[in-house]
Design an enzyme around this catalytic site. Structure first.
Site: not given
Ligand code: E4P
Length: 224
Positions: A85
């Site tokens: 990521k």
């Molecule tokens: C996805 O890859 C993100 O880590 C995640 O969906 C973020 O979600 P949140 O907005 O609930 O923290």
């Protein structure tokens, strides 16, 4: 549509896998911190559970190009299923370009606009993660972003897969599926909610009550 689990909690991953519904896992530094365990222990356990095919997203914490590329190469060594990521910044997009040329899978995260998603695809990202819930939180329409990204990618035949991220409830899943998004990444609680409907529970109760009202000798042994 593929279901990823958005968690670093091993027990949740095992439970989703047990249902046969797990196509991958996404994590982020917040989710790893919540486990209270060392990063490598958590990452290796998830990678091992998922096997060689199902992607596991692990995030870099550097923000400069050299640092992101260095961290991504190390993360990619943890397993063939690792997708690194990378945050949606100019340095991040440059890193994605380098990493995709090296055959390292990437997932561009913190995407909040169609233009950002376009940049991720042009850099050769394996996945892009538009965050719908955080847009809804500031009174913007998260699912509109998904609609536009899916449309743009289809226009140009980009192979980058769209992960609907920051999912808050089953309605996000329904809308993502209608829009043809490739993947949703779900908190475990949302995955559990997908099963539920009050009419299913009522209907099952009634079927069993009516069946049990039959005389015992009307029922074959295997249905007792
Ligand atoms: C996805 O890859 C993100 O880590 C995640 O969906 C973020 O979600 P949140 O907005 O609930 O923290």
């Amino acid at each position: 549509m593929k279901f990823f689990l958005d968690t670093a909690i091993i027990d949740e991953i095992k439970r989703a896998d047990d249902w046969g519904l797990l196509d991958g896992v996404t994590t982020n530094p917040t989710l790893v911190a919540k486990t209270g365990k060392p990063f490598l222990k958590v990452a290796e356990e998830i990678i091992d559970l998922l096997g060689p095919e199902r992607p596991v997203s692990l995030e870099v914490v550097a923000t400069d190009y050299e640092g992101m590329v260095r961290q991504a190469r190390e993360l990619a060594k943890l397993g063939p299923n690792v997708a690194v990521k990378i945050p949606m910044t100019p340095e991040g997009i440059k890193a994605v370009k380098t990493l995709s040329e090296e055959g390292i899978k990437t997932n561009v995260t913190l995407v909040f606009s169609p233009a950002q998603a376009l940049l991720a695809a042009k850099a050769g990202a394996t996945f892009v993660s538009p965050f719908v819930g955080r847009l809804d939180d500031i009174s913007m329409e998260g699912m509109k972003l998904i609609e536009e990204v899916v449309t743009i990618y289809a226009h140009y035949g980009f192979e980058t897969e769209v992960i609907v991220a920051s999912v808050r409830h089953p309605e996000h899943v329904r809308q993502a599926a209608l829009l043809g998004a490739d993947i949703v990444t779900l908190p475990f609680a949302v995955l559990e909610k997908l099963f539920k409907h009050p009419l299913t529970d009522l209907g099952l109760d009634r079927f069993l009550r009516d069946w049990n009202s039959l005389p015992e000798d009307f029922k074959p042994d295997f249905l007792r």
